[in-house]
Scaffold this motif. Structure first.
Motif, PDB file in Angstrom:
ATOM      1  N   PHE B 263     -96.141  49.243 -57.060  1.00 16.68           N
ATOM      2  CA  PHE B 263     -95.924  48.649 -58.021  1.00 16.68           C
ATOM      3  C   PHE B 263     -96.220  49.729 -59.335  1.00 16.68           C
ATOM      4  CE2 PHE B 263     -94.900  44.990 -54.781  1.00 16.68           C
ATOM      5  CZ  PHE B 263     -93.646  45.137 -55.270  1.00 16.68           C
ATOM      6  N   ASP B 264     -95.943  49.338 -60.361  1.00 11.39           N
ATOM      7  CA  ASP B 264     -96.421  49.997 -61.332  1.00 11.39           C
ATOM      8  C   ASP B 264     -97.964  48.700 -61.620  1.00 11.39           C
ATOM      9  OD1 ASP B 264     -97.000  51.347 -63.988  1.00 11.39           O
ATOM     10  OD2 ASP B 264     -96.513  49.709 -65.092  1.00 11.39           O
ATOM     11  N   GLY B 265     -99.485  49.349 -61.346  1.00  8.65           N
ATOM     12  CA  GLY B 265    -100.250  48.674 -61.516  1.00  8.65           C
ATOM     13  C   GLY B 265    -100.886  48.365 -60.051  1.00  8.65           C
ATOM     14  N   MET B 266    -102.338  47.884 -59.915  1.00 10.11           N
ATOM     15  CA  MET B 266    -103.251  47.658 -58.906  1.00 10.11           C
ATOM     16  C   MET B 266    -102.423  46.302 -57.938  1.00 10.11           C
ATOM     17  SD  MET B 266    -106.485  47.094 -57.808  1.00 10.11           S
ATOM     18  CE  MET B 266    -106.745  45.826 -58.946  1.00 10.11           C
ATOM     19  N   SER B 267    -101.967  46.937 -56.981  1.00  2.00           N
ATOM     20  CA  SER B 267    -101.699  45.451 -55.668  1.00  2.00           C
ATOM     21  C   SER B 267    -102.653  45.623 -54.363  1.00  2.00           C
ATOM     22  CB  SER B 267    -100.221  45.689 -54.847  1.00  2.00           C
ATOM     23  OG  SER B 267     -99.633  46.925 -54.314  1.00  2.00           O
ATOM     24  N   VAL B 279     -95.325  38.456 -47.743  1.00  3.93           N
ATOM     25  CA  VAL B 279     -96.915  39.003 -47.542  1.00  3.93           C
ATOM     26  C   VAL B 279     -96.962  38.665 -49.065  1.00  3.93           C
ATOM     27  CG1 VAL B 279     -98.538  41.139 -48.066  1.00  3.93           C
ATOM     28  CG2 VAL B 279     -97.514  40.890 -45.903  1.00  3.93           C
ATOM     29  N   VAL B 280     -98.515  37.782 -48.977  1.00  3.75           N
ATOM     30  CA  VAL B 280     -98.802  37.225 -50.966  1.00  3.75           C
ATOM     31  C   VAL B 280     -99.821  38.226 -51.101  1.00  3.75           C
ATOM     32  CG1 VAL B 280    -100.043  35.678 -49.644  1.00  3.75           C
ATOM     33  CG2 VAL B 280     -99.063  35.114 -51.795  1.00  3.75           C
ATOM     34  N   MET B 281     -99.651  38.565 -51.823  1.00  3.13           N
ATOM     35  CA  MET B 281    -100.377  39.453 -52.698  1.00  3.13           C
ATOM     36  C   MET B 281    -100.887  39.060 -54.268  1.00  3.13           C
ATOM     37  SD  MET B 281     -98.150  42.470 -52.545  1.00  3.13           S
ATOM     38  CE  MET B 281     -97.090  42.498 -51.585  1.00  3.13           C
ATOM     39  N   SER B 282    -102.004  39.862 -55.320  1.00  2.00           N
ATOM     40  CA  SER B 282    -101.968  39.638 -56.657  1.00  2.00           C
ATOM     41  C   SER B 282    -101.461  40.864 -57.046  1.00  2.00           C
ATOM     42  CB  SER B 282    -103.865  39.952 -56.593  1.00  2.00           C
ATOM     43  OG  SER B 282    -104.112  38.809 -56.841  1.00  2.00           O
ATOM     44  N   LEU B 283    -100.605  41.345 -57.976  1.00  2.00           N
ATOM     45  CA  LEU B 283    -100.500  42.771 -58.806  1.00  2.00           C
ATOM     46  C   LEU B 283    -101.157  42.022 -60.050  1.00  2.00           C
ATOM     47  CD1 LEU B 283     -98.726  43.220 -56.910  1.00  2.00           C
ATOM     48  CD2 LEU B 283     -97.201  43.505 -58.821  1.00  2.00           C
ATOM     49  N   ALA B 284    -101.614  43.646 -60.278  1.00  2.00           N
ATOM     50  CA  ALA B 284    -102.257  43.929 -61.869  1.00  2.00           C
ATOM     51  C   ALA B 284    -101.505  44.478 -62.434  1.00  2.00           C
ATOM     52  CB  ALA B 284    -103.526  44.072 -61.667  1.00  2.00           C
ATOM     53  N   ARG B 285    -101.484  43.610 -63.765  1.00  2.00           N
ATOM     54  CA  ARG B 285    -100.630  44.473 -64.556  1.00  2.00           C
ATOM     55  C   ARG B 285    -101.215  44.572 -66.262  1.00  2.00           C
ATOM     56  NH1 ARG B 285     -94.533  42.982 -61.746  1.00  2.00           N
ATOM     57  NH2 ARG B 285     -94.652  44.516 -60.994  1.00  2.00           N
ATOM     58  N   ASN B 286    -101.262  45.195 -66.404  1.00  2.00           N
ATOM     59  CA  ASN B 286    -101.605  45.940 -67.792  1.00  2.00           C
ATOM     60  C   ASN B 286    -103.253  44.609 -67.880  1.00  2.00           C
ATOM     61  OD1 ASN B 286     -99.579  46.979 -68.564  1.00  2.00           O
ATOM     62  ND2 ASN B 286     -98.100  45.406 -68.956  1.00  2.00           N
ATOM     63  N   GLY B 287    -103.789  44.833 -67.245  1.00  2.00           N
ATOM     64  CA  GLY B 287    -104.629  44.442 -67.065  1.00  2.00           C
ATOM     65  C   GLY B 287    -105.055  42.725 -66.486  1.00  2.00           C
ATOM     66  N   ASN B 288    -104.272  41.764 -66.321  1.00  3.36           N
ATOM     67  CA  ASN B 288    -103.927  41.199 -65.663  1.00  3.36           C
ATOM     68  C   ASN B 288    -103.478  40.440 -64.638  1.00  3.36           C
ATOM     69  OD1 ASN B 288    -103.335  37.634 -66.323  1.00  3.36           O
ATOM     70  ND2 ASN B 288    -101.230  38.091 -66.484  1.00  3.36           N
ATOM     71  N   THR B 289    -104.192  40.151 -63.677  1.00  2.51           N
ATOM     72  CA  THR B 289    -103.817  40.172 -62.450  1.00  2.51           C
ATOM     73  C   THR B 289    -103.137  38.101 -62.256  1.00  2.51           C
ATOM     74  OG1 THR B 289    -105.539  41.095 -61.734  1.00  2.51           O
ATOM     75  CG2 THR B 289    -104.930  39.591 -60.221  1.00  2.51           C
ATOM     76  N   ASP B 290    -101.573  38.507 -61.535  1.00  2.49           N
ATOM     77  CA  ASP B 290    -101.115  36.968 -61.473  1.00  2.49           C
ATOM     78  C   ASP B 290    -100.669  37.134 -59.674  1.00  2.49           C
ATOM     79  OD1 ASP B 290    -100.937  35.354 -63.420  1.00  2.49           O
ATOM     80  OD2 ASP B 290     -99.742  37.036 -63.977  1.00  2.49           O
TER      81      ASP B 290
END
Lengths: 174, 457
Positions: B263-267, B279-290
């Motif tokens: 995805f666009d941004g770090m997973s 698989v549950v994970m975090s995505l950091a998009r535009n500096g915000n992590t959800d």
């Protein structure tokens, strides 16, 4: 390489600031943590003997000599203090001078957090720098970000001074 | 006298091939003594003294007898080491043994074992069969009760001797504690080397006792936070492949890698659901992590949290109904629990300090976490409603708990301060849920980010 020489100089000066901090280390650790001035940045420590002509224009060395590539953050913080803003303003001017260049902004954290959180914190820091540069008119397409969390410290050390220098965002010329 | 071979069943043996386990029973019941049992929940219990003589060796192919003699010796050693490391058992030194030449087919001379203080006695044999397989038989005797507590016969290929040893240890552990064992398991972790500023981090896998270490990645790219699939030979982890930090899935059997979090941004911070389908994970998009969850069949991602804060380190409850995670939405990091669809978010940690990296126990009764306060890191546990908080460890840096499949033992990593410009040491450690028996887990070099496998099948 000259940029390495500069880096060495930077480290020497950073070490000097460590000594300064140690001199007042009888103060409360926490207070020291928040009031530690960020280490001297290369833009302000470049001596008169180093001239722009010694770098290829638009190179990483050029950025470090004339704008500074690193900004620093407080413990668990990602807001930009005056000093960071000043460095970023120079970086924006630099990018305007070299319209074909872009940045990868690396966000870093110190070792005192957990791995996942520090990755997220590094992302916040890189983004904060990117937002500021974009606010100064740099196209977002020229500003990539990557977080290294606590994986790539600049200084190997487990003390306040090393941690302060590792909480950073580094602009890398692409 | 001892009627063996009461019933047979075949167990699947995963990728290592098939073997057979045969339960043996004794015809002679014990006397009136209370049966040997370990109270696993008693934090002050003394380890139970057990004797584990070398397994007797036989061979239907005479030239393989020396190999069997060594195997019988090695198996007794692996079993003793497993039991000793659990902290529940104290293997007695072989030199103290009076009776020699024991075989599973014969009752031991109990007074000989009683006199050296053994409460449990493990008697086994290895036999090289004409078809090239090895037959392993063992019996666990209650020395005071003078009765057999359990006994199993296995047939397998010779190279599986270590795994069979762990199975024997598991059978003993289970019979004496009433809990499932955890010795026939593996640990995937991050092997560290090099300087602090250019640290090399490779995925590695080993048996839980440190044997059979194998590197899965070559170290060209940072590898972080591996986690086992509960249902397959897959690991999900974070790789910096081509300088793009993303979640990958790695198959242990084939070595094949697959990009999951493209995805666009770090997973990052991936973890399997208990059935292995998500698989549950975090995505950091535009500096915000959800937090997001991916269905592995459809590859569809669903967003579970949506806040301007850092929401990360998600972990499913074993029934798949809930997800625990950490968030700094209340200021510092605290632990939260939500329904698996992202609804009903509840904060469960309220102590003074920061609560991070929650990991749900496979039994469902507890959540392990990393706690920091005043420059100290601890590993602790609490119930899923936040009650019953207990700290188990403390150091400069204790981080990243992972549970043994039986939910009795926690493994984590400990980091040491960096000195003289060298990278700080990092090691794996384990501790019993009672807070007893903290141990260093043997690894070839520096190690971090351990993840315990399910029991091997």
């Amino acid at each position: 390489m000259l940029s390495n020489a500069l880096r060495m100089k930077f480290i020497v000066l950073a070490a000097a600031s460590t000594l300064a901090l140690a001199a007042c280390s009888d103060t409360d650790d926490k207070a020291a943590m928040t009031t530690t001035p960020p280490p001297a940045q290369s833009s302000t420590t470049t001596g008169p003997s180093v001239t722009q002509a010694e770098y290829a224009p638009g190179s990483q060395g050029d950025l470090e000599a004339n704008a500074g590539s690193r900004i620093y953050f407080g413990y668990d913080e990602y807001n930009l203090d005056d000093r960071a803003q000043a460095t970023l303003s120079k970086q924006a001017q630099w990018l305007k001078r070299y319209p074909n260049k872009s940045f990868t902004i690396e966000g870093h954290a110190d070792e005192r957090g957990t791995r996942e959180y520090n990755l997220a914190l590094g992302a916040r820091r890189a983004e904060a720098a990117k937002r500021y540069l974009a606010g100064l008119g740099i196209e977002e397409g020229r500003l990539n970000t990557i977080s290294y969390g606590k994986e790539r410290p600049e200084i190997a050390g487990s003390n306040e001074s090393a941690w302060a220098q590792n909480r950073r965002a580094v602009s890398v010329v692409q | 006298m001892n009627a063996l071979l009461a019933w047979r069943r075949t167990l699947s043996f995963g990728f290592l091939g098939a073997f057979m386990a045969v339960a043996g029973l004794v015809a002679v019941p014990g006397d009136a003594h209370a049966q040997l049992m370990v109270d696993i929940n008693n934090p002050t219990m003394e380890p139970i003294p057990v004797a584990i003589p070398v397994f007797s060796a036989q061979s239907q192919v005479p030239s393989r007898l020396p190999e069997m003699t060594k195997m019988g010796d090695d198996m007794a050693g692996v079993i003793a080491a497993d039991l000793e490391r659990s902290g529940l058992f104290r293997p007695l030194p072989r030199a103290a043994y009076i009776e020699q030449g024991l075989v599973p087919e014969r009752r031991p001379r109990f007074p000989d074992w009683k006199s050296i203080g053994a409460q449990g006695l493990v008697v086994g044999s290895v036999n090289f069969l004409a078809d090239g397989r090895v037959e392993v038989v063992f019996r666990l005797w209650d020395v005071y009760g003078q009765q057999q507590l359990t006994g199993v016969k296995y047939q397998t290929t010779p190279d599986n001797w270590r795994q069979i040893s762990h199975r024997v240890a598991d059978a003993i552990y289970q019979r004496l504690t009433g809990e499932e064992g955890y010795f026939d398991t593996r640990v995937v972790y991050v092997a560290e080397s090099g300087s602090a500023t250019q640290r090399v981090k490779r995925l590695a896998i080993m048996d839980q006792d440190g044997a059979n270490n194998r590197y899965l990645t070559d170290g060209r790219f940072l590898a972080l936070t591996p986690r086992f699939s509960p249902s397959s030979q897959d690991i999900t982890y974070l790789s910096y492949f081509n300088n793009k930090p993303r979640v990958y899935m790695y198959n242990i059997d084939t070595g094949k890698q697959e990009l999951l979090g493209d995805f666009d941004g770090m997973s990052f911070a991936p973890r399997f659901s208990p059935d292995g389908s998500q698989v549950v994970m975090s995505l950091a998009r535009n500096g915000n992590t959800d937090i997001y969850v991916m269905d592995l069949r459809t590859r569809k991602m669903r967003q579970l949290t949506d806040a301007p804060d850092i929401d990360t380190a998600p972990s499913f409850s074993p029934d798949g109904q809930f997800i625990t995670f950490e968030s700094d939405r209340g200021g510092g990091q605290q632990i939260y629990v939500m329904n698996a669809d992202g609804s009903g978010v509840k904060r469960i940690s309220f102590g003074k300090g920061r609560y991070k990296t929650p990991v749900w126990s496979p039994r469902g009764d507890l959540i392990a976490f990393t706690f920091t306060s005043g420059g100290v890191f601890k590993i602790g546990v609490m119930r899923p409603d936040g009650s019953g908080e207990r700290m188990l460890t403390e150091s400069f840096l204790d981080e990243g708990p992972t549970w043994a499949p039986n939910g009795r033992v926690i493994m984590f990593f400990r980091g040491y301060p960096s000195r003289k410009g060298q990278a700080g040491k990092a090691e794996l450690r384990s501790i019993d849920l009672t807070g007893r028996n903290e141990r260093k887990v043997p690894t070839a070099g520096d190690a971090s980010d351990p993840a315990w496998s399910p029991l091997l099948k």
